[in-house]
Scaffold this motif. Sequence first.
Motif, short mmCIF file in Angstrom:
data_model
loop_
_atom_site.label_atom_id
_atom_site.label_comp_id
_atom_site.label_asym_id
_atom_site.label_seq_id
_atom_site.Cartn_x
_atom_site.Cartn_y
_atom_site.Cartn_z
N ILE A 23 -4.01 -2.39 7.16
CA ILE A 23 -3.99 -1.06 7.75
C ILE A 23 -3.87 -0.10 6.57
O ILE A 23 -2.90 -0.17 5.80
N ALA A 24 -4.88 0.76 6.42
CA ALA A 24 -4.84 1.77 5.36
C ALA A 24 -4.36 3.07 5.98
O ALA A 24 -4.86 3.49 7.03
N ILE A 25 -3.38 3.69 5.35
CA ILE A 25 -2.82 4.95 5.87
C ILE A 25 -3.13 6.07 4.87
O ILE A 25 -2.80 5.97 3.69
N TYR A 26 -3.79 7.10 5.39
CA TYR A 26 -4.20 8.24 4.59
C TYR A 26 -3.52 9.51 5.07
O TYR A 26 -3.22 9.64 6.26
N GLU A 27 -3.32 10.43 4.16
CA GLU A 27 -2.92 11.79 4.51
C GLU A 27 -4.22 12.59 4.52
O GLU A 27 -4.96 12.58 3.54
N VAL A 28 -4.51 13.24 5.65
CA VAL A 28 -5.74 14.02 5.78
C VAL A 28 -5.36 15.47 6.07
O VAL A 28 -4.61 15.74 7.01
N ARG A 29 -5.87 16.37 5.26
CA ARG A 29 -5.64 17.81 5.41
C ARG A 29 -6.99 18.51 5.30
O ARG A 29 -7.95 17.91 4.82
N PRO A 30 -7.07 19.77 5.70
CA PRO A 30 -8.35 20.48 5.58
C PRO A 30 -8.86 20.51 4.13
O PRO A 30 -10.06 20.52 3.90
N GLU A 31 -7.95 20.48 3.16
CA GLU A 31 -8.33 20.58 1.75
C GLU A 31 -8.73 19.25 1.14
O GLU A 31 -9.21 19.21 0.01
N GLY A 32 -8.47 18.14 1.80
CA GLY A 32 -8.79 16.83 1.22
C GLY A 32 -7.97 15.71 1.84
O GLY A 32 -7.22 15.92 2.79
N HIS A 33 -8.12 14.52 1.26
CA HIS A 33 -7.40 13.35 1.77
C HIS A 33 -7.04 12.42 0.61
O HIS A 33 -7.67 12.47 -0.45
N HIS A 34 -6.02 11.59 0.83
CA HIS A 34 -5.66 10.58 -0.16
C HIS A 34 -4.95 9.41 0.53
O HIS A 34 -4.32 9.58 1.57
N LEU A 35 -5.10 8.25 -0.09
CA LEU A 35 -4.45 7.03 0.41
C LEU A 35 -2.96 7.12 0.15
O LEU A 35 -2.53 7.40 -0.97
N ILE A 36 -2.17 6.89 1.20
CA ILE A 36 -0.71 6.86 1.05
C ILE A 36 -0.28 5.42 0.76
O ILE A 36 0.46 5.15 -0.15
N GLU A 37 -0.78 4.49 1.62
CA GLU A 37 -0.44 3.09 1.41
C GLU A 37 -1.41 2.19 2.17
O GLU A 37 -2.04 2.61 3.14
N ALA A 38 -1.50 0.97 1.69
CA ALA A 38 -2.29 -0.07 2.37
C ALA A 38 -1.32 -1.20 2.68
O ALA A 38 -0.66 -1.72 1.78
N ILE A 39 -1.23 -1.55 3.94
CA ILE A 39 -0.29 -2.58 4.37
C ILE A 39 -1.08 -3.83 4.75
O ILE A 39 -2.02 -3.76 5.54
N GLN A 40 -0.69 -4.96 4.17
CA GLN A 40 -1.38 -6.21 4.42
C GLN A 40 -0.59 -7.05 5.42
O GLN A 40 0.64 -7.08 5.38
N PHE A 41 -1.33 -7.73 6.31
CA PHE A 41 -0.70 -8.58 7.33
C PHE A 41 -1.19 -10.01 7.17
O PHE A 41 -2.37 -10.24 6.93
N ASP A 42 -0.27 -10.96 7.31
CA ASP A 42 -0.59 -12.38 7.19
C ASP A 42 -0.38 -13.07 8.52
O ASP A 42 0.02 -12.45 9.50
#
Length: 131
Positions: A23-42
């Motif tokens: 699960i990739a979690i991004y912060e998305v705003r009108p000015e842009g976006h960036h990856l906050i964290e990627a969580i891996q599941f087993d």
Amino acid sequence: MKVAFATQDLKRVDAHFGWAKNIAIYEVRPEGHHLIEAIQFDGDLQEDGNEDKLAPKIDAIKDCAILYVAAIGGSGAARVVANNIHPMKVSQPEAIDDLCIKLEGVLKGSPPPWLRKVLAKGHKRSFDFED
């Protein structure tokens, strides 16, 4: 706003929510976006009827406003919605970056009512009764 993406390769929304390795979690705003964290599941993620595999995923996305998936089962969808997260299904694998850019455009304009409601998630309402 925080947006979650069910992904196998961390580049595209290409996974069923319950079966997603990441699960990739991004912060998305009108000015842009960036990856906050990627969580891996087993574990055995493809086992149908195994509701235990959903709990850590729901917990991982609890602060997100939107969840993009390739597919989601009824139980998973119900649990996502119960946590005030808006599930969005893509009809074919789509690049996470492209989806973020589309969201940025919507946020710059006049978001539809469902998105305005999603954007209000986490914002406490305050009233100044003296005005």
